[in-house]
Design a protein around this motif. Structure first.
Motif: not given
Length: 135
Positions: A105-124
Protein backbone atom coordinates in the motif's frame (compact mmCIF):
# COMPACT_ATOMS: atom_id res chain seq x y z
CA UNK A 1 -20.57 9.00 25.36
CA UNK A 2 -18.55 12.16 24.88
CA UNK A 3 -18.66 13.29 21.24
CA UNK A 4 -15.83 15.81 21.39
CA UNK A 5 -14.97 16.88 17.82
CA UNK A 6 -11.45 15.47 18.20
CA UNK A 7 -12.84 12.11 19.29
CA UNK A 8 -14.92 12.01 16.11
CA UNK A 9 -11.92 13.09 14.00
CA UNK A 10 -9.44 10.66 15.60
CA UNK A 11 -11.93 7.78 15.47
CA UNK A 12 -12.54 8.52 11.80
CA UNK A 13 -8.80 8.57 11.09
CA UNK A 14 -8.34 5.20 12.78
CA UNK A 15 -11.30 3.70 10.91
CA UNK A 16 -9.84 4.89 7.60
CA UNK A 17 -6.37 3.61 8.54
CA UNK A 18 -7.49 0.11 9.56
CA UNK A 19 -10.01 -0.28 6.72
CA UNK A 20 -7.39 0.82 4.18
CA UNK A 21 -4.67 -1.46 5.52
CA UNK A 22 -6.96 -4.50 5.78
CA UNK A 23 -8.45 -3.98 2.31
CA UNK A 24 -5.02 -3.35 0.84
CA UNK A 25 -3.80 -6.67 2.24
CA UNK A 26 -6.83 -8.57 0.92
CA UNK A 27 -6.87 -7.00 -2.55
CA UNK A 28 -3.15 -7.70 -2.94
CA UNK A 29 -3.11 -10.92 -0.93
CA UNK A 30 -0.48 -12.71 -3.04
CA UNK A 31 1.95 -9.80 -2.62
CA UNK A 32 1.08 -9.45 1.08
CA UNK A 33 1.61 -13.20 1.60
CA UNK A 34 5.06 -13.02 -0.02
CA UNK A 35 5.92 -10.01 2.11
CA UNK A 36 4.84 -11.74 5.32
CA UNK A 37 6.81 -14.95 4.76
CA UNK A 38 9.99 -12.99 4.02
CA UNK A 39 9.93 -10.81 7.13
CA UNK A 40 12.61 -10.87 9.80
CA UNK A 41 10.56 -13.14 12.08
CA UNK A 42 10.23 -16.91 11.54
CA UNK A 43 8.24 -17.98 8.47
CA UNK A 44 5.54 -19.65 10.57
CA UNK A 45 4.84 -16.30 12.27
CA UNK A 46 4.33 -14.69 8.88
CA UNK A 47 2.03 -17.53 7.83
CA UNK A 48 -0.15 -16.87 10.88
CA UNK A 49 -0.03 -13.08 10.60
CA UNK A 50 -1.05 -13.05 6.93
CA UNK A 51 -4.50 -14.21 8.04
CA UNK A 52 -4.69 -12.69 11.52
CA UNK A 53 -3.67 -9.10 10.69
CA UNK A 54 -6.49 -8.29 8.24
CA UNK A 55 -9.02 -9.90 10.59
CA UNK A 56 -7.74 -7.89 13.54
CA UNK A 57 -7.76 -4.69 11.48
CA UNK A 58 -11.37 -5.30 10.39
CA UNK A 59 -12.32 -6.14 13.99
CA UNK A 60 -10.86 -2.82 15.14
CA UNK A 61 -12.92 -1.01 12.48
CA UNK A 62 -16.02 -2.74 13.85
CA UNK A 63 -15.14 -1.78 17.42
CA UNK A 64 -14.53 1.84 16.44
CA UNK A 65 -17.83 2.08 14.55
CA UNK A 66 -19.97 1.11 17.54
CA UNK A 67 -20.31 3.71 20.31
CA UNK A 68 -20.44 0.98 22.99
CA UNK A 69 -17.05 -0.46 21.93
CA UNK A 70 -15.32 2.66 20.57
CA UNK A 71 -12.99 3.00 23.57
CA UNK A 72 -11.92 -0.65 23.27
CA UNK A 73 -11.31 -0.05 19.56
CA UNK A 74 -9.18 2.99 20.31
CA UNK A 75 -7.16 1.02 22.89
CA UNK A 76 -6.71 -1.75 20.29
CA UNK A 77 -5.62 0.89 17.76
CA UNK A 78 -3.09 2.27 20.23
CA UNK A 79 -1.73 -1.20 21.02
CA UNK A 80 -1.39 -2.19 17.36
CA UNK A 81 0.15 1.15 16.42
CA UNK A 82 2.73 0.77 19.21
CA UNK A 83 3.61 -2.72 17.91
CA UNK A 84 3.86 -1.54 14.30
CA UNK A 85 5.91 1.52 15.31
CA UNK A 86 8.35 -0.61 17.28
CA UNK A 87 8.68 -2.98 14.31
CA UNK A 88 9.30 -0.16 11.84
CA UNK A 89 11.65 1.46 14.35
CA UNK A 90 13.68 -1.74 14.30
CA UNK A 91 14.18 -1.26 10.56
CA UNK A 92 15.01 2.44 10.94
CA UNK A 93 17.58 1.82 13.67
CA UNK A 94 19.06 -1.30 12.00
CA UNK A 95 18.13 -3.68 14.81
CA UNK A 96 17.43 -6.56 12.41
CA UNK A 97 20.08 -8.60 10.60
CA UNK A 98 18.34 -7.71 7.34
CA UNK A 99 15.79 -5.12 6.32
CA UNK A 100 12.22 -6.35 6.49
CA UNK A 101 10.12 -5.59 3.44
CA UNK A 102 7.46 -2.91 3.61
CA UNK A 103 4.20 -4.80 3.36
CA UNK A 104 2.26 -2.82 0.86
CA UNK A 105 0.00 0.00 0.00
CA UNK A 106 0.88 3.61 0.55
CA UNK A 107 3.34 2.84 3.35
CA UNK A 108 5.55 0.67 1.16
CA UNK A 109 6.34 3.73 -0.94
CA UNK A 110 7.28 5.95 1.97
CA UNK A 111 10.58 4.38 2.95
CA UNK A 112 11.35 3.32 6.50
CA UNK A 113 12.15 6.71 8.04
CA UNK A 114 8.98 8.41 6.76
CA UNK A 115 6.96 5.32 7.62
CA UNK A 116 8.36 5.54 11.17
CA UNK A 117 7.35 9.21 11.45
CA UNK A 118 3.84 8.51 10.14
CA UNK A 119 3.50 5.62 12.61
CA UNK A 120 4.56 7.87 15.49
CA UNK A 121 1.93 10.41 14.48
CA UNK A 122 -0.78 7.75 14.18
CA UNK A 123 0.23 6.31 17.55
CA UNK A 124 -0.15 9.77 19.07
CA UNK A 125 -3.58 10.14 17.42
CA UNK A 126 -4.68 6.87 19.03
CA UNK A 127 -3.18 7.89 22.39
CA UNK A 128 -4.94 11.26 22.40
CA UNK A 129 -8.15 9.49 21.31
CA UNK A 130 -7.91 7.15 24.29
CA UNK A 131 -7.20 10.05 26.67
CA UNK A 132 -10.12 12.11 25.36
CA UNK A 133 -12.49 9.15 25.57
CA UNK A 134 -11.41 8.40 29.12
CA UNK A 135 -12.13 11.96 30.32
Amino acid sequence: MNLHPFIILFTGLMIILWAYTALSKLFNFHKFKQAMITQVFPRWVGEVLMYVLPLVEFAIVGLLLLPQTRLIGMYASLFLMILFTLYVGGAVFHIYDRHPCACGGLFARLGWYKHFKVNIMLTLVALVGVILMEL
